[in-house]
Structure formats: structure tokens, C-alpha cells
Design a protein around this motif. Sequence first.
Motif, PDB file in Angstrom:
ATOM      1  N   ALA A  85      41.831  40.067  43.171  1.00 16.16           N
ATOM      2  CA  ALA A  85      40.732  39.841  44.096  1.00 16.16           C
ATOM      3  C   ALA A  85      40.638  41.414  44.884  1.00 16.16           C
ATOM      4  O   ALA A  85      41.402  42.216  45.004  1.00 16.16           O
ATOM      5  CB  ALA A  85      41.187  39.035  45.332  1.00 16.16           C
ATOM      6  N   THR A  86      39.199  41.714  44.897  1.00 13.63           N
ATOM      7  CA  THR A  86      38.931  42.814  45.707  1.00 13.63           C
ATOM      8  C   THR A  86      37.342  42.838  46.078  1.00 13.63           C
ATOM      9  O   THR A  86      36.820  41.780  45.701  1.00 13.63           O
ATOM     10  CB  THR A  86      39.009  44.209  44.561  1.00 13.63           C
ATOM     11  N   GLY A  87      36.978  44.014  46.620  1.00 10.19           N
ATOM     12  CA  GLY A  87      35.590  44.004  47.031  1.00 10.19           C
ATOM     13  C   GLY A  87      35.462  44.403  48.525  1.00 10.19           C
ATOM     14  O   GLY A  87      34.453  44.844  49.140  1.00 10.19           O
ATOM     15  N   GLU A  88      36.365  44.202  49.512  1.00 10.15           N
ATOM     16  CA  GLU A  88      36.470  44.285  51.006  1.00 10.15           C
ATOM     17  C   GLU A  88      36.056  45.836  51.362  1.00 10.15           C
ATOM     18  O   GLU A  88      35.443  45.642  52.414  1.00 10.15           O
ATOM     19  CB  GLU A  88      37.673  43.836  51.538  1.00 10.15           C
ATOM     20  N   MET A  89      36.486  46.573  50.755  1.00  7.37           N
ATOM     21  CA  MET A  89      35.999  47.995  51.352  1.00  7.37           C
ATOM     22  C   MET A  89      34.758  48.549  50.774  1.00  7.37           C
ATOM     23  O   MET A  89      34.461  49.610  51.115  1.00  7.37           O
ATOM     24  CB  MET A  89      37.242  48.744  50.527  1.00  7.37           C
ATOM     25  N   LEU A  90      34.007  47.754  49.601  1.00 11.35           N
ATOM     26  CA  LEU A  90      32.782  48.207  49.420  1.00 11.35           C
ATOM     27  C   LEU A  90      31.703  47.843  50.556  1.00 11.35           C
ATOM     28  O   LEU A  90      31.715  47.041  51.203  1.00 11.35           O
ATOM     29  CB  LEU A  90      32.347  47.363  48.200  1.00 11.35           C
ATOM     30  N   THR A  91      30.842  48.914  50.664  1.00 10.25           N
ATOM     31  CA  THR A  91      29.750  49.065  51.893  1.00 10.25           C
ATOM     32  C   THR A  91      28.369  48.650  51.367  1.00 10.25           C
ATOM     33  O   THR A  91      27.480  49.167  52.344  1.00 10.25           O
ATOM     34  CB  THR A  91      29.979  50.153  52.841  1.00 10.25           C
ATOM     35  N   SER A  92      28.120  48.205  50.223  1.00 10.21           N
ATOM     36  CA  SER A  92      26.799  48.145  49.904  1.00 10.21           C
ATOM     37  C   SER A  92      26.530  46.757  48.779  1.00 10.21           C
ATOM     38  O   SER A  92      27.527  46.742  48.178  1.00 10.21           O
ATOM     39  CB  SER A  92      26.055  49.419  49.325  1.00 10.21           C
ATOM     40  N   VAL A  93      25.601  46.371  48.604  1.00  3.11           N
ATOM     41  CA  VAL A  93      25.235  45.471  47.624  1.00  3.11           C
ATOM     42  C   VAL A  93      25.374  45.957  46.306  1.00  3.11           C
ATOM     43  O   VAL A  93      25.687  45.514  45.139  1.00  3.11           O
ATOM     44  CB  VAL A  93      23.770  44.778  47.606  1.00  3.11           C
ATOM     45  N   ALA A  94      24.780  47.488  46.069  1.00  4.01           N
ATOM     46  CA  ALA A  94      24.893  48.079  44.952  1.00  4.01           C
ATOM     47  C   ALA A  94      26.218  48.309  44.413  1.00  4.01           C
ATOM     48  O   ALA A  94      26.618  48.088  43.275  1.00  4.01           O
ATOM     49  CB  ALA A  94      24.262  49.348  45.175  1.00  4.01           C
ATOM     50  N   GLU A  95      27.113  48.424  45.386  1.00  2.03           N
ATOM     51  CA  GLU A  95      28.724  48.894  44.874  1.00  2.03           C
ATOM     52  C   GLU A  95      29.159  47.711  44.514  1.00  2.03           C
ATOM     53  O   GLU A  95      29.788  47.636  43.440  1.00  2.03           O
ATOM     54  CB  GLU A  95      29.334  49.377  46.160  1.00  2.03           C
ATOM     55  N   HIS A  96      28.970  46.305  45.014  1.00  2.00           N
ATOM     56  CA  HIS A  96      29.311  45.151  44.397  1.00  2.00           C
ATOM     57  C   HIS A  96      28.812  44.692  43.325  1.00  2.00           C
ATOM     58  O   HIS A  96      29.537  44.150  42.338  1.00  2.00           O
ATOM     59  CB  HIS A  96      28.986  43.931  45.647  1.00  2.00           C
ATOM     60  N   ALA A  97      27.525  45.335  42.902  1.00  4.91           N
ATOM     61  CA  ALA A  97      26.959  44.949  41.788  1.00  4.91           C
ATOM     62  C   ALA A  97      27.550  45.586  40.627  1.00  4.91           C
ATOM     63  O   ALA A  97      27.833  45.133  39.590  1.00  4.91           O
ATOM     64  CB  ALA A  97      25.474  45.409  41.663  1.00  4.91           C
ATOM     65  N   GLU A  98      27.922  47.088  40.764  1.00  2.68           N
ATOM     66  CA  GLU A  98      28.958  47.667  39.918  1.00  2.68           C
ATOM     67  C   GLU A  98      30.190  47.160  39.655  1.00  2.68           C
ATOM     68  O   GLU A  98      30.723  47.005  38.586  1.00  2.68           O
ATOM     69  CB  GLU A  98      28.906  49.026  40.539  1.00  2.68           C
ATOM     70  N   LEU A  99      30.890  46.636  40.642  1.00  4.36           N
ATOM     71  CA  LEU A  99      31.998  45.895  40.699  1.00  4.36           C
ATOM     72  C   LEU A  99      32.076  44.535  39.693  1.00  4.36           C
ATOM     73  O   LEU A  99      33.088  44.433  38.679  1.00  4.36           O
ATOM     74  CB  LEU A  99      32.655  45.256  42.178  1.00  4.36           C
ATOM     75  N   ILE A 100      30.931  43.901  39.814  1.00  5.81           N
ATOM     76  CA  ILE A 100      30.949  42.601  39.006  1.00  5.81           C
ATOM     77  C   ILE A 100      30.458  42.926  37.547  1.00  5.81           C
ATOM     78  O   ILE A 100      30.758  42.329  36.794  1.00  5.81           O
ATOM     79  CB  ILE A 100      29.663  41.956  39.761  1.00  5.81           C
ATOM     80  N   ARG A 101      29.479  44.064  37.514  1.00  6.79           N
ATOM     81  CA  ARG A 101      29.003  44.396  36.057  1.00  6.79           C
ATOM     82  C   ARG A 101      30.407  44.922  35.334  1.00  6.79           C
ATOM     83  O   ARG A 101      30.372  44.716  34.136  1.00  6.79           O
ATOM     84  CB  ARG A 101      28.025  45.570  36.255  1.00  6.79           C
ATOM     85  N   ALA A 102      31.516  45.453  36.087  1.00  9.43           N
ATOM     86  CA  ALA A 102      32.393  45.936  35.479  1.00  9.43           C
ATOM     87  C   ALA A 102      33.611  44.524  35.116  1.00  9.43           C
ATOM     88  O   ALA A 102      34.640  45.026  34.296  1.00  9.43           O
ATOM     89  CB  ALA A 102      33.209  47.119  36.203  1.00  9.43           C
ATOM     90  N   GLU A 103      33.389  43.565  35.557  1.00  6.36           N
ATOM     91  CA  GLU A 103      34.346  42.475  35.316  1.00  6.36           C
ATOM     92  C   GLU A 103      35.514  43.052  36.289  1.00  6.36           C
ATOM     93  O   GLU A 103      36.495  42.597  35.430  1.00  6.36           O
ATOM     94  CB  GLU A 103      34.344  42.036  34.326  1.00  6.36           C
ATOM     95  N   ALA A 104      35.583  43.547  37.172  1.00  2.24           N
ATOM     96  CA  ALA A 104      36.468  44.175  37.964  1.00  2.24           C
ATOM     97  C   ALA A 104      37.359  43.178  38.887  1.00  2.24           C
ATOM     98  O   ALA A 104      38.310  43.497  39.425  1.00  2.24           O
ATOM     99  CB  ALA A 104      36.238  45.320  38.333  1.00  2.24           C
ATOM    100  N   ALA A 105      36.736  41.875  39.042  1.00  8.57           N
ATOM    101  CA  ALA A 105      37.355  41.080  40.189  1.00  8.57           C
ATOM    102  C   ALA A 105      37.337  39.469  39.508  1.00  8.57           C
ATOM    103  O   ALA A 105      36.194  39.195  38.958  1.00  8.57           O
ATOM    104  CB  ALA A 105      36.529  41.337  41.283  1.00  8.57           C
TER     105      ALA A 105
END
Length: 374
Positions: free
Chosen positions: A253-273
Amino acid sequence: MTSDRISRIRLSSVALPLSTPVSDAKVFTGRQKPMTEVSMLFAEIATEGGHEGLGFSYSKRAGGPGQYAHAAQVAPELLGEDPNDIARLWDKLVWAGASVGRSGLSTQAIAALDIALWDLKAKRAGLSLAKLLGAHRDSVRCYNTSGGFLHTPLERVLDNAAAAVERGVGGIKIKVGHPDGGVDVKRVASVRERLGDDVPLMVDANQQWDRATALRRCRELERFDLVWIEEPLDAYDHAGHARLAATCDTPIATGEMLTSVAEHAELIRAEAADILQPDAPRVGGVTPFLRLLALAEHAKLPVAPHFAMELHVQLAATYPLEPWVEHFDWLEPLFVERLEITGGRMIVPDRPGLGLTLTERARAWTTDQVVLDM
């Protein structure tokens, strides 16, 4: 033509003291000092028609005065505007401060204003925010974090966990990431033994492991049947998180420190969570958070919003996949109302809007304030 206009905005910077200095893995690794307060930014928006909305953002350790200053500079852009046009107003606020970017402190400052507009809109409709947006449920699974920090002695952690479950909380999360991995294992093993196998248990390393250590620790913790291992690596190490998610049986689980939709989009695209943990105040409020939820749903990712349960219980209730919401009692002194917890779930308040009213203590802890009139 608009039937109503924003006529008044009050911004307040509030220093919320914590009863005990708080330490997680970042303190034990020497990267941060113990936390003694939470800096809150409140926005109260009123209209000519007599409607009012309350929103908030926050920062921990640093950034509070900066959020307040940025909000005070861009908030005048809302005066005279139709409060219904929330998406357009969010864009207007972002462009008003575009030179400092579209993430981080600038969007966190905007979040308080955006949330206040959504609160106002739901109140005007006579609906809770969840009902206004379209709820999938009237309660959300919840887990407690505030009782399991690394500075807390193990026996107290055990008592806190048992008390939270007795109170109706559905799961328990404790902090790990101690420089001595044996300490982590002992604490997790003790909590699991105290709670039994049926209570959901999570851990949070607060980004303090390197890749090799994270893989080793995750394997050591597999036997405790954890719901997830949170932030084992630096928040922006998407490749490392993706490797752990693909290798370990326990969800990452991760994502709490990201501060934009774009940063979360990268996280999702990388299948990092395996589980996404967005924070509405950090990404800029309800408006971007809803865009983020659409991305998460498309990727079939469970969500467990970070902190700010007073807001996130409303937003989590709108997500199609069964979510979690984090029970943190830190903000309770700021609000008159209390959230109801029963049977492992947090009840979504049926009061209009967020259903929140500031306490006299919140007013007393105000360190700076500005009132803007049309």
C-alpha cells in the motif's frame, strides 16, 4: 446568470497541539524530529444567499504557514464567483498560483477552499457530501493507526489495539521501520497474538527501508497474515514498489505522500501499489480526488484514504470497491461532532455537507486569520 455569489472568505491557520510527541520510523532513522503539533488550514466560505461551507487542509512538522500564505493570496479569486462552479474555480485557483506548480504546498492550500465549496454545495442540497456525490454504502471499514506509533511502549500498543477493537474499530495498523528489524517483528508478533488471527492487521514503515531491506522485512512479516505493508520504500520509488508488489504475497500500500492526480497516475501506471492510499487535502481537495478515484477504479485498485477521517469517510463511501478509512483521533478536538464506529465500520454522517462544526478550542488555537469580503 448566477443565483448566488461568494461574498466572504475566512482563512484560519490553527496549531493543533498533540498530547504526546509522536515518532515513527522517520524519527528513529534521524530524518525528522518528533511531531508535537498538526498545522491546520481552515477555509470558511459564505455566499450572498446565506449559505456557508467549511473546508480544511493540514501539514505535519512544516509547511503550515506556507499553506496559509498561499491560500490568502489566491482566495480573492473566488469573491463574486458562483459557488456551484467548483471544477472551474479549482482551475482558476491553480492558475492564480501556477508559478509555484500544480502539486505540493500550492494544491494543499487550494484543498481547504475546494473542500469548503463542496461542503457548501452539499449543505445547500440538504445532503451529506457522500449522498451528493453518490454513495455506494452508508458505512466504511475502518482501522486505527493513532495507537501504534513507534514511540509508544509495546504494552501500551497492545492495550491501545485491544481497546480500539473493543470500541468497534475493524482493524489495527502499527508502525514499523525500526532500525532493529527484530523490534519490528516482536511488536507485530505481539499484536497479532493479542488480537488473534481474525482481526485485520496492517503495518507502516513510513518509507524508511531500502530495496534489499524491504524485501527481507516483507518476507519476515509474511507469516502474520497482514492486510498490507505500507510505504516500505521511498514514496517516489515506483519501480521498487512494483517489484515488491509482484514478489510478495502481502499487498503493498502506498500513495499518501503524493500531491497530485498526475503523480498517482504514474504510480498506477507502474503497478506500484496493490492498495492506493490517496489523501484529498494533499492532492488539492475533493475535485481532484474524484478524478483520482476514477483512475483507481479503472485499474481495479482498492483504496484506503490516508488520515483526515472526518472527510475521507464521506469520499470512501462513494467508491465502488469496498474501501478502508483510517481512524485517527488527532483531529477530534477541532470538531464538535464525533464519528460513530460500530461493528468494525465507520458510519457516514447523515448531516448536510461534511457535518462538521469548529469547536471553541479550534478558535483558541488560531495563530493567524484573514477575512476577505467582496
